[in-house]
Design a protein around this motif. Structure first.
Motif, PDB file in Angstrom:
ATOM      1  N   THR A 211       0.846  -1.333  -0.139  1.00 32.33           N
ATOM      2  CA  THR A 211      -0.114   0.023   0.001  1.00 32.33           C
ATOM      3  C   THR A 211       0.853   1.435  -0.017  1.00 32.33           C
ATOM      4  O   THR A 211       2.326   1.047   0.142  1.00 32.33           O
ATOM      5  CB  THR A 211      -1.067   0.051   1.204  1.00 32.33           C
ATOM      6  N   PRO A 212       0.362   2.446   0.023  1.00 33.24           N
ATOM      7  CA  PRO A 212       1.146   3.515   0.186  1.00 33.24           C
ATOM      8  C   PRO A 212       1.739   3.777   1.456  1.00 33.24           C
ATOM      9  O   PRO A 212       2.697   4.482   1.484  1.00 33.24           O
ATOM     10  CB  PRO A 212      -0.040   4.802  -0.202  1.00 33.24           C
ATOM     11  N   ASP A 213       1.352   3.129   2.490  1.00 28.48           N
ATOM     12  CA  ASP A 213       1.892   3.188   3.674  1.00 28.48           C
ATOM     13  C   ASP A 213       3.284   2.418   3.791  1.00 28.48           C
ATOM     14  O   ASP A 213       3.162   1.123   3.657  1.00 28.48           O
ATOM     15  CB  ASP A 213       0.878   2.472   4.492  1.00 28.48           C
ATOM     16  N   CYS A 214       4.362   3.235   4.200  1.00 23.24           N
ATOM     17  CA  CYS A 214       5.652   2.780   4.000  1.00 23.24           C
ATOM     18  C   CYS A 214       5.802   1.570   5.047  1.00 23.24           C
ATOM     19  O   CYS A 214       6.709   0.619   4.869  1.00 23.24           O
ATOM     20  CB  CYS A 214       6.825   3.826   4.139  1.00 23.24           C
ATOM     21  N   SER A 215       4.999   1.320   6.190  1.00 19.45           N
ATOM     22  CA  SER A 215       5.235   0.255   7.005  1.00 19.45           C
ATOM     23  C   SER A 215       4.859  -1.215   6.351  1.00 19.45           C
ATOM     24  O   SER A 215       5.288  -2.238   6.768  1.00 19.45           O
ATOM     25  CB  SER A 215       4.241   0.461   8.190  1.00 19.45           C
ATOM     26  N   THR A 216       4.279  -1.117   5.163  1.00 17.73           N
ATOM     27  CA  THR A 216       3.934  -2.460   4.410  1.00 17.73           C
ATOM     28  C   THR A 216       4.826  -2.715   3.594  1.00 17.73           C
ATOM     29  O   THR A 216       4.624  -3.782   2.621  1.00 17.73           O
ATOM     30  CB  THR A 216       2.534  -2.302   3.553  1.00 17.73           C
ATOM     31  N   ASN A 217       6.080  -1.988   3.492  1.00 15.05           N
ATOM     32  CA  ASN A 217       7.224  -3.030   2.899  1.00 15.05           C
ATOM     33  C   ASN A 217       7.349  -4.228   3.426  1.00 15.05           C
ATOM     34  O   ASN A 217       7.552  -4.687   4.578  1.00 15.05           O
ATOM     35  CB  ASN A 217       8.457  -2.020   3.163  1.00 15.05           C
ATOM     36  N   HIS A 218       7.857  -5.267   2.391  1.00 11.63           N
ATOM     37  CA  HIS A 218       8.322  -6.456   2.952  1.00 11.63           C
ATOM     38  C   HIS A 218       9.060  -7.296   1.895  1.00 11.63           C
ATOM     39  O   HIS A 218       9.273  -6.871   0.627  1.00 11.63           O
ATOM     40  CB  HIS A 218       6.981  -7.024   3.278  1.00 11.63           C
ATOM     41  N   THR A 219       9.595  -8.289   2.137  1.00 10.36           N
ATOM     42  CA  THR A 219      10.408  -9.145   1.463  1.00 10.36           C
ATOM     43  C   THR A 219      11.616  -8.536   0.460  1.00 10.36           C
ATOM     44  O   THR A 219      11.434  -8.048  -0.792  1.00 10.36           O
ATOM     45  CB  THR A 219       9.365  -9.825   0.303  1.00 10.36           C
ATOM     46  N   LEU A 220      12.699  -8.583   1.074  1.00 11.92           N
ATOM     47  CA  LEU A 220      13.755  -7.979   0.283  1.00 11.92           C
ATOM     48  C   LEU A 220      14.256  -9.169  -0.793  1.00 11.92           C
ATOM     49  O   LEU A 220      14.233 -10.470  -0.537  1.00 11.92           O
ATOM     50  CB  LEU A 220      15.084  -7.908   1.245  1.00 11.92           C
ATOM     51  N   SER A 221      14.551  -8.640  -2.176  1.00 11.87           N
ATOM     52  CA  SER A 221      14.291  -9.632  -3.290  1.00 11.87           C
ATOM     53  C   SER A 221      15.714  -9.310  -4.063  1.00 11.87           C
ATOM     54  O   SER A 221      16.312  -8.063  -3.885  1.00 11.87           O
ATOM     55  CB  SER A 221      13.389  -9.739  -4.079  1.00 11.87           C
ATOM     56  N   TYR A 222      16.119 -10.022  -4.999  1.00 10.14           N
ATOM     57  CA  TYR A 222      17.253  -9.860  -5.750  1.00 10.14           C
ATOM     58  C   TYR A 222      17.356 -10.506  -7.171  1.00 10.14           C
ATOM     59  O   TYR A 222      16.648 -11.609  -7.054  1.00 10.14           O
ATOM     60  CB  TYR A 222      18.711 -10.293  -5.202  1.00 10.14           C
ATOM     61  N   ALA A 223      17.667  -9.673  -8.194  1.00 10.59           N
ATOM     62  CA  ALA A 223      17.796 -10.591  -9.521  1.00 10.59           C
ATOM     63  C   ALA A 223      18.880  -9.971 -10.213  1.00 10.59           C
ATOM     64  O   ALA A 223      19.289  -8.940  -9.944  1.00 10.59           O
ATOM     65  CB  ALA A 223      16.531 -10.300 -10.260  1.00 10.59           C
TER      66      ALA A 223
END
Length: 435
Positions: A220-232
């Motif tokens: 969502t626009p709420d930054c607290s809903t960041n999750h799951t660090l990823s890489y490619a």
């Protein structure tokens, strides 16, 4: 603001637009390029090319402005572009040259139609043309413009289409002969399929010939809903794979778990500016980031890939929680910097913490074993970080390009809103030759 103005030094010779009538010697006191808005922070851009410095910024009237400084004569020239910023710290300005020397400028965008200019002649800021579209597709809600180069040195333009929590990434490539843009990818690289979006760092070209990319997902626009660090990673920006070499069809979506680095959940303390991609002494990717520990405190972490998966280690044991949430740009209480090599198998990871102060953690690049800590180092003298303004909360901001340093002062971001009460006086945008 005057488009061209008089600039005086304690010398019998008069400068007009920073131009000496005798052999130019860059003054120790620096050159004042302009006055700029200081009541909120937004990033500027500077390029050194063909004996000139090219600078793009917002002046004290909030107008997007280009400047050049001839490093042989000291002559300064200006061009105001028809794009005015309000108070949004997302709306940075960026620029790049193509192979034929034409200047491309983009910025002042936060989920709004494309704002893009191109020069009419090589290596000039005058006669910039405002161009309403590149491909004409997915250009009505543009944010985070980035210019970069393809493996063949062609100009690429990268941006997010859509909004926070609901967007996807676009890559365009420029055809110099036709002076036209086309899609580099026929599908988004990363797509939240209407449920989320990716906040990315990169792609960054490593010494191993791969472009490396990291991101966090946000729901969502709420930054607290960041999750799951990823890489490619990718060799050509077209074919992408996981760090283990597993190929993928595009777009990369959240359900493709081969790209997970750290499956931190929503409200787990991942912050989209708080992920940094570095490389060890062998050019192998190392990821520094911060998130909450099991007690809910913000801690620094490092990650690297081993044969059996991503190895992650907590580096700090602080007892402070930065409770970030909501939308809009905010004051940063924990800032981190790219992990870098010291030598002899050692690296350092820098930070600025509202309670713990500033420092660099030194660690073994293979094991992440902590060796020690030192004061934060800088590539330029500390005097350029000293704040001149007496207005409370003012911070210095610096861009270093080669031997030259661009400096100004501004308050931290304020959720992209105008601050209440009296505004600080405009800041001096100063250019120094620092070495």
């Amino acid at each position: 603001m005057m488009l061209r103005y008089l600039f005086f030094l304690f010398t019998p010779m008069l400068l007009i637009g920073c131009h000496y009538e005798r052999a130019f010697v860059f003054p120790n006191t620096g050159i004042e390029i302009s006055k700029v808005e200081s009541s909120f922070h937004v990033d500027y851009s500077m390029i050194e090319k063909n004996g000139n410095l090219y600078i793009v910024f917002y002046n004290s009237l909030h107008q997007m402005t280009l400047a050049t400084v001839d490093l042989k004569t000291g002559k300064c020239e200006y061009e105001i572009l028809p794009s005015d910023i309000e108070w949004d710290s997302h709306n940075y300005v960026t620029m790049a040259f193509d192979k034929e020397g034409y200047l491309h400028v983009a910025g002042n965008m936060h989920a709004v139609p494309l704002v893009y200019f191109r020069s009419s002649e090589p290596y000039t800021i005058h006669g910039m043309k405002k161009i309403s579209h590149m491909t004409g597709i997915d250009e009505n809600k543009v944010t985070y413009p980035i210019f970069m180069e393809s493996p063949d040195g062609e100009l690429i333009f990268h941006y997010r289409s859509g909004g926070s929590g609901n967007g996807f990434e676009i890559y365009n490539i420029y055809n110099i002969k036709e002076q036209k843009w086309r899609r580099l990818l026929d599908k988004p690289l990363i797509d939240g399929v209407g449920k989320r979006n990716a906040y990315m760092q990169g792609p960054i070209l490593g010494t191993d010939g791969y472009y490396h990319l990291i991101w966090v997902w946000r729901d969502t626009p709420d930054c607290s809903t960041n999750h799951t660090l990823s890489y490619a990673r990718s060799k050509d920006l077209i074919q992408w794979e996981s760090i283990s070499g597993k190929k993928t069809d595009l777009p990369i979506t959240f359900d493709k778990i081969d790209f997970y680095v750290d499956p931190t959940p929503v409200k787990g303390g991942l912050f989209n500016p708080g992920i940094k991609l570095g490389f060890d002494s062998n050019g192998y990717p190392i990821i520094g980031y911060h998130k909450y520990d099991e007690h809910g405190y913000n801690q620094l972490f490092m990650a690297r890939y081993e044969k059996d998966g991503w190895y992650r280690k907590q580096l700090t044991n602080w007892e402070y929680r930065w409770q970030f949430e909501g939308s809009g740009s905010m004051k940063i209480e924990l800032d981190i910097f790219t992990p870098k090599v010291i030598g002899e198998g050692k690296m350092f990871f820098g930070y600025k913490h509202v309670k713990e102060g500033s420092g660099e953690i030194i660690f073994q690049e293979r094991t992440f074993e902590i060796i020690g800590k030192r004061e934060i180092s800088s590539v330029y003298p500390e005097k350029y970080d000293q704040v001149e303004s007496s207005y409370p909360g003012m911070q210095s901001h610096v861009i270093v390009v080669g031997d030259y340093l661009l400096r100004w002062e501004a308050l931290p971001a304020n959720r992209d809103q105008k601050i209440q009460g009296p505004l600080p006086a405009p800041s001096r945008l100063m250019l120094y030759k620092w070495k």
